[in-house]
Design a protein around this motif. Structure first.
Motif, PDB file in Angstrom:
ATOM      1  N   SER A  67       7.953  -4.630  -3.975  1.00 39.61           N
ATOM      2  CA  SER A  67       7.967  -3.670  -2.883  1.00 39.61           C
ATOM      3  C   SER A  67       6.667  -3.715  -2.074  1.00 39.61           C
ATOM      4  O   SER A  67       5.565  -3.720  -2.635  1.00 39.61           O
ATOM      5  CB  SER A  67       8.184  -2.259  -3.431  1.00 39.61           C
ATOM      6  OG  SER A  67       7.931  -1.281  -2.455  1.00 39.61           O
ATOM      7  N   ALA A  68       6.813  -3.713  -0.747  1.00 40.30           N
ATOM      8  CA  ALA A  68       5.637  -3.705   0.132  1.00 40.30           C
ATOM      9  C   ALA A  68       4.875  -2.382   0.014  1.00 40.30           C
ATOM     10  O   ALA A  68       3.650  -2.345   0.156  1.00 40.30           O
ATOM     11  CB  ALA A  68       6.070  -3.940   1.576  1.00 40.30           C
ATOM     12  N   LYS A  69       5.599  -1.288  -0.249  1.00 35.33           N
ATOM     13  CA  LYS A  69       4.946   0.014  -0.401  1.00 35.33           C
ATOM     14  C   LYS A  69       4.060   0.036  -1.639  1.00 35.33           C
ATOM     15  O   LYS A  69       2.938   0.575  -1.611  1.00 35.33           O
ATOM     16  CB  LYS A  69       6.000   1.112  -0.483  1.00 35.33           C
ATOM     17  CG  LYS A  69       5.422   2.515  -0.560  1.00 35.33           C
ATOM     18  CD  LYS A  69       6.522   3.563  -0.588  1.00 35.33           C
ATOM     19  CE  LYS A  69       5.924   4.972  -0.659  1.00 35.33           C
ATOM     20  NZ  LYS A  69       6.978   6.019  -0.690  1.00 35.33           N
ATOM     21  N   SER A 124       0.938  -1.918  -0.921  1.00 37.04           N
ATOM     22  CA  SER A 124       0.031  -1.149  -0.063  1.00 37.04           C
ATOM     23  C   SER A 124      -0.773  -0.136  -0.866  1.00 37.04           C
ATOM     24  O   SER A 124      -1.950   0.097  -0.593  1.00 37.04           O
ATOM     25  CB  SER A 124       0.828  -0.449   1.035  1.00 37.04           C
ATOM     26  OG  SER A 124       0.007   0.355   1.840  1.00 37.04           O
ATOM     27  N   ASN A 125      -0.119   0.480  -1.876  1.00 37.86           N
ATOM     28  CA  ASN A 125      -0.821   1.453  -2.713  1.00 37.86           C
ATOM     29  C   ASN A 125      -1.841   0.802  -3.639  1.00 37.86           C
ATOM     30  O   ASN A 125      -2.854   1.413  -3.997  1.00 37.86           O
ATOM     31  CB  ASN A 125       0.186   2.248  -3.543  1.00 37.86           C
ATOM     32  CG  ASN A 125       1.069   3.142  -2.698  1.00 37.86           C
ATOM     33  OD1 ASN A 125       0.674   3.573  -1.613  1.00 37.86           O
ATOM     34  ND2 ASN A 125       2.273   3.417  -3.166  1.00 37.86           N
ATOM     35  N   ILE A 126      -1.591  -0.445  -4.013  1.00 41.36           N
ATOM     36  CA  ILE A 126      -2.477  -1.146  -4.945  1.00 41.36           C
ATOM     37  C   ILE A 126      -3.652  -1.791  -4.217  1.00 41.36           C
ATOM     38  O   ILE A 126      -4.751  -1.916  -4.778  1.00 41.36           O
ATOM     39  CB  ILE A 126      -1.687  -2.224  -5.725  1.00 41.36           C
ATOM     40  CG1 ILE A 126      -0.642  -1.565  -6.622  1.00 41.36           C
ATOM     41  CG2 ILE A 126      -2.619  -3.101  -6.555  1.00 41.36           C
ATOM     42  CD1 ILE A 126      -1.209  -0.686  -7.705  1.00 41.36           C
ATOM     43  N   ARG A 127      -3.458  -2.162  -2.960  1.00 44.53           N
ATOM     44  CA  ARG A 127      -4.474  -2.925  -2.235  1.00 44.53           C
ATOM     45  C   ARG A 127      -5.808  -2.190  -2.186  1.00 44.53           C
ATOM     46  O   ARG A 127      -5.878  -1.006  -1.901  1.00 44.53           O
ATOM     47  CB  ARG A 127      -3.994  -3.208  -0.816  1.00 44.53           C
ATOM     48  CG  ARG A 127      -4.968  -4.068  -0.011  1.00 44.53           C
ATOM     49  CD  ARG A 127      -4.482  -4.315   1.401  1.00 44.53           C
ATOM     50  NE  ARG A 127      -4.352  -3.075   2.147  1.00 44.53           N
ATOM     51  CZ  ARG A 127      -3.203  -2.605   2.617  1.00 44.53           C
ATOM     52  NH1 ARG A 127      -2.079  -3.260   2.414  1.00 44.53           N
ATOM     53  NH2 ARG A 127      -3.173  -1.470   3.287  1.00 44.53           N
ATOM     54  N   ALA A 152      -3.421  -8.074  -3.880  1.00 39.51           N
ATOM     55  CA  ALA A 152      -2.701  -6.854  -4.255  1.00 39.51           C
ATOM     56  C   ALA A 152      -1.304  -7.170  -4.769  1.00 39.51           C
ATOM     57  O   ALA A 152      -0.811  -6.517  -5.698  1.00 39.51           O
ATOM     58  CB  ALA A 152      -2.617  -5.909  -3.056  1.00 39.51           C
ATOM     59  N   VAL A 153      -0.646  -8.170  -4.182  1.00 39.79           N
ATOM     60  CA  VAL A 153       0.667  -8.604  -4.677  1.00 39.79           C
ATOM     61  C   VAL A 153       0.546  -9.078  -6.117  1.00 39.79           C
ATOM     62  O   VAL A 153       1.371  -8.755  -6.984  1.00 39.79           O
ATOM     63  CB  VAL A 153       1.234  -9.729  -3.777  1.00 39.79           C
ATOM     64  CG1 VAL A 153       2.487 -10.338  -4.411  1.00 39.79           C
ATOM     65  CG2 VAL A 153       1.556  -9.203  -2.395  1.00 39.79           C
ATOM     66  N   LEU A 154      -0.510  -9.831  -6.377  1.00 38.41           N
ATOM     67  CA  LEU A 154      -0.763 -10.333  -7.728  1.00 38.41           C
ATOM     68  C   LEU A 154      -1.000  -9.189  -8.710  1.00 38.41           C
ATOM     69  O   LEU A 154      -0.445  -9.167  -9.813  1.00 38.41           O
ATOM     70  CB  LEU A 154      -1.972 -11.272  -7.687  1.00 38.41           C
ATOM     71  CG  LEU A 154      -2.216 -12.156  -8.907  1.00 38.41           C
ATOM     72  CD1 LEU A 154      -1.149 -13.214  -9.015  1.00 38.41           C
ATOM     73  CD2 LEU A 154      -3.590 -12.826  -8.784  1.00 38.41           C
ATOM     74  N   GLN A 155      -1.808  -8.226  -8.326  1.00 39.91           N
ATOM     75  CA  GLN A 155      -2.131  -7.098  -9.205  1.00 39.91           C
ATOM     76  C   GLN A 155      -0.917  -6.194  -9.432  1.00 39.91           C
ATOM     77  O   GLN A 155      -0.688  -5.729 -10.551  1.00 39.91           O
ATOM     78  CB  GLN A 155      -3.286  -6.301  -8.605  1.00 39.91           C
ATOM     79  CG  GLN A 155      -4.605  -7.053  -8.554  1.00 39.91           C
ATOM     80  CD  GLN A 155      -5.662  -6.338  -7.744  1.00 39.91           C
ATOM     81  OE1 GLN A 155      -5.360  -5.432  -6.986  1.00 39.91           O
ATOM     82  NE2 GLN A 155      -6.920  -6.751  -7.886  1.00 39.91           N
ATOM     83  N   ALA A 156      -0.149  -5.947  -8.380  1.00 40.10           N
ATOM     84  CA  ALA A 156       1.018  -5.066  -8.505  1.00 40.10           C
ATOM     85  C   ALA A 156       2.071  -5.661  -9.431  1.00 40.10           C
ATOM     86  O   ALA A 156       2.755  -4.932 -10.154  1.00 40.10           O
ATOM     87  CB  ALA A 156       1.612  -4.802  -7.125  1.00 40.10           C
TER      88      ALA A 156
END
Length: 345
Positions: free
Chosen positions: A74-76, A79-82, A94-98
């Motif tokens: 999810s893009a949302k 965005s929260n993780i970035r 952030a994609v990697l961390q999420a």
């Protein structure tokens, strides 16, 4: 086998790729789409996570063809993780961390067949919106001249033909010409809606999964396509059980549980795919109306009639839509055919 994890931030002209191995980032660099495709083809099998956005399904399919474990997130959530400011580099990280969060829910990727079916449904929906907009505008403009008419196609046709043929109603030639053009545009929108309806019907009959789903009560071509798109990709375990699928579509009561006490509220109004739920409930309402008019043929007919007597048709339609989603989930997950359980003689 998938000891490398890659987070990808997609864009039209540049793709940011963040690669991690043993929980350590070893690369975070931009690539062109062509270079990224070649890079996927030459890498050993790994887990590739894409942020769900435009072109994400294309790259999801491409990565799977090269033997990688592709997933959409999810893009949302990204965005929260970035952290820090929004840049391509930070987004890819952030994609990697999420993707490494516990119990993260990935988004189901679509096959090319599902994308084609979804495109047909979207074209049909847009053509219906245009048709309604044209009709509403014509009715409203004529009402400004105190010309009251029925909003049906026949009523609108009768009123406009009467205006165009009456030479003594005081309308100018310019207005008549513009009204004639608007009316033909409305007629073209009607033809377009019918064309897309036929296209969706043909496509649903060509798909074995959709043909099987159309055997369920209240499921026509559009609902069959929508269910196949929403539930057809189960290999990643997006929905672990049928109730999760029904809850995602918005057909289960909202929970307000705390302190070990379970409280179930009403069906929520704000959901992501309201058109899917609306179509399912409309189809279920049609099945409910048919069931109460005839003698019971199946055990589901008896269940519908009993529910209508206790709670009314609207509640029965929502309950039937809920059951429809659960049944469709089971059919798609297990690859079985739908057969209604008949009443014993």
């Amino acid at each position: 086998m998938y000891n490398m994890l890659t987070g990808v931030d997609l864009a039209k002209k540049e793709i940011q790729v963040c690669v991690a191995k043993s929980n350590k980032i070893v690369r975070n660099m931009p690539m062109t789409p062509t270079a990224f495709s070649n890079w996927l083809a030459t890498q050993k099998p790994m887990t590739v996570v894409f942020e769900a956005c435009a072109t994400s399904n294309y790259w999801y399919q491409c990565a799977r063809e090269y033997g990688h474990d592709a997933r959409l997130i999810s893009a949302k959530l990204v965005s929260n993780i970035r952290q820090n400011q929004k840049t391509d580099k930070n987004d890819a990280e952030a994609v990697l961390q999420a993707s490494q969060l516990s119990n993260v829910n990935f988004i189901s990727g679509k096959s090319k067949e599902q994308q084609e079916l979804q495109s047909l449904v979207r074209m049909h929906q847009l053509s219906v919106k245009h048709k309604v907009a044209y009709g509403n505008q014509l009715c409203s403009l004529l009402l400004e001249f105190n010309i009251k008419l029925s909003p049906t196609d026949a009523g609108l046709n009768s009123a406009i033909q009467s205006i165009l043929e009456d030479a003594e109603n005081g309308f100018s030639a310019i207005f008549r010409e513009a009204l004639h053009t608007a009316w033909h545009q409305y007629l073209k929108s009607i033809e377009l809606v019918k064309h897309y309806e036929k296209s969706v019907a043909r496509a649903s009959r060509a798909s074995e999964a959709c043909k099987n789903l159309m055997k369920i009560e209240g499921v026509g071509p559009t609902n069959a396509v929508n269910l196949y798109i929403a539930l057809g990709c189960c290999e990643l375990g997006v929905f672990k059980k049928a109730r999760d699928a029904a809850a995602c579509i918005g057909l289960t009561p909202i929970q307000h549980s705390s302190g070990g006490k379970v409280r179930l509220g009403s069906i929520g109004k704000n959901i992501r795919n309201s058109s899917l739920r609306a179509n399912l409930v409309a189809g279920a309402m049609s099945a409910v109306n048919q069931a109460v008019k005839r003698d019971s043929r199946t055990k589901k007919d008896e269940w519908i009639k009993g529910l209508v007597e206790r709670r009314g048709k609207r509640c029965a339609a929502v309950a039937l839509a809920n059951k429809t989603v659960r049944t469709a989930f089971s059919l798609l997950r297990n690859g079985t055919d739908y057969k209604a359980e008949l009443l014993s003689a």
